[in-house]
Design an enzyme around this catalytic site. Structure first.
Site, PDB file in Angstrom:
ATOM      1  NE  ARG A 127      -3.616   0.284   2.170  1.00 25.54           N
ATOM      2  CZ  ARG A 127      -4.511   1.007   3.157  1.00 25.54           C
ATOM      3  NH1 ARG A 127      -4.480   0.220   4.302  1.00 25.54           N
ATOM      4  NH2 ARG A 127      -5.266   2.186   3.101  1.00 25.54           N
ATOM      5  CE1 TYR A 129      -1.727   6.996   3.840  1.00 26.68           C
ATOM      6  CE2 TYR A 129       0.437   7.161   4.622  1.00 26.68           C
ATOM      7  CZ  TYR A 129      -0.849   6.886   4.838  1.00 26.68           C
ATOM      8  OH  TYR A 129      -0.902   6.533   6.489  1.00 26.68           O
ATOM      9  CG  ASP A 160      -7.551   2.670  15.368  1.00 29.89           C
ATOM     10  OD1 ASP A 160      -7.155   2.367  16.585  1.00 29.89           O
ATOM     11  OD2 ASP A 160      -6.746   3.337  14.341  1.00 29.89           O
ATOM     12  CG  ASP A 165      -2.305   6.543  14.092  1.00 28.64           C
ATOM     13  OD1 ASP A 165      -1.401   5.698  14.189  1.00 28.64           O
ATOM     14  OD2 ASP A 165      -3.325   6.500  13.315  1.00 28.64           O
ATOM     15  CG  ASP A 197      -7.033   6.356  13.285  1.00 25.74           C
ATOM     16  OD1 ASP A 197      -5.948   6.380  14.182  1.00 25.74           O
ATOM     17  OD2 ASP A 197      -6.655   5.949  11.978  1.00 25.74           O
TER      18      ASP A 197
END
Length: 340
Positions: A127, A129, A160, A165, A197
């Site tokens: 993956r 961005y 989540d 983060d 999140d």
């Protein structure tokens, strides 16, 4: 607990008083491993304890690539579970997963032993961005967003199931696996497909402007972002067209195109003819919009769509630290999460 006490004594960033307090307040749950960062990467003052070796396994941008953390004896340790969160005086350890100005979606593998950093995958493919992230991005160790806890302050959204983060706004590009000392400045409550999140906005103590920012209001004042007109017009138009293509509820009004671009960015002009945008707004908008090119809806934000202040960020950190402590004590089912 003996191992935990030894880890605290070995930590050069804690005062004698802080070490004593740690023994009574720590939520380390008998883990207590003294950790730090790669000797091959860093020399700045913000690094926590230069005894931990960061070792790569495999080639970057492959499915097998991993970044493992080892202590001075060569034993593998978990950056999520074994690195202490609190350093005292409102300072925390921060593990960089994704360096600023990069797009590979790196993350701590919470379901693998010793939780190494790897590149995320979807349907067997790596993956990325759709465009570079503009800040150092990673996690706070010893935190966990409990998926069984419905947060009444954020639309009842459930956690989540990941560590918290961090978006680090300093000027230097860090490296994946780097560990910095940071101070929180604010918090954004992102809601991603119904899951909460948290994004803690923070700055490395090693940043030249760290002393200028101590709360959320200081961020916009000292960290404006100046954008070139051509580049950003292209981004606005691209995002708008993608939303029009993939979101059936969105109607593109003929003759009103530029007006509809405005919700994507809070813009004003500087004297040089560039767009100027506050960093908090830029962070919120980046995380709101990044899934749109993949045909998904924009993410939402709670708390009035604004960043909460430092005190609220500290509240989030402490609550998720307690959730993590309950997780590793097996007070809460771990599911597929690795507690090693």
């Amino acid at each position: 607990m003996a191992a935990a006490r030894l880890a605290v004594i070995a930590n050069p960033f804690l005062s004698l008083n802080q070490r004593s307090q740690f023994q009574f307040r720590s939520l380390c749950c008998n883990r207590g491993v003294s950790v730090s960062v790669s000797k091959r990467l860093f020399s700045c003052n913000a690094i926590h304890n230069p005894q931990l070796n960061v070792k790569e396994q495999g080639q970057p941008e492959t499915l097998d690539y991993r970044v493992f953390f080892h202590d001075s004896s060569g034993k593998k340790v978990s950056p999520w579970h074994d690195l202490p969160l609190h350093l005292g005086d409102g300072v925390f350890n921060f593990i960089v997963e994704i360096p600023k100005e990069s797009s590979a979606k790196m993350e701590v593998a919470t379901d693998e032993p010793y939780t190494p950093i790897k590149q995320d995958t979807k349907k067997g493919k790596l993956r990325y961005y759709p465009y570079n992230i503009n800040w150092n991005y990673g996690l706070l160790p010893q935190t966990w967003e409990d998926p069984s806890f419905a947060n009444s302050e954020v639309e009842g959204a459930l956690g989540d199931n990941d560590p918290v983060d961090v978006v680090e706004i300093g000027e230097r590009q860090a490296k994946s696996g780097q560990i910095l000392k940071v101070k929180p400045l604010g918090a954004l409550a992102m809601i991603d497909e119904g899951e909460l999140d948290w994004k803690i906005v923070a700055i490395s103590l090693d940043d030249p402007r760290a002393s200028l920012v101590n709360d959320v209001d200081d961020v916009e004042k000292h960290f404006p972002i100046h954008h070139g007109v051509t580049t950003n017009n292209t981004r606005y138009v691209t995002v708008l067209l993608l939303k029009w293509l993939f979101d059936r509820s969105f109607k593109l009004e003929r003759g009103n195109f530029l007006k509809q671009c405005k919700p994507f960015r809070k813009i004003y002009w500087d004297q040089s003819g560039c767009y100027v945008q506050g960093t908090l707004t830029a962070i919120r908008d980046w995380f709101r919009d990044y899934k749109i090119p993949d045909g998904k809806r924009a993410n939402k934000f709670g708390l009035g769509n604004k960043a909460a202040n430092k005190d609220y960020a500290l509240k989030v950190i402490n609550e998720t630290n307690e959730s993590w402590a309950n997780l590793v004590k097996r007070s809460i089912p771990a599911g597929e999460l690795s507690l090693v």
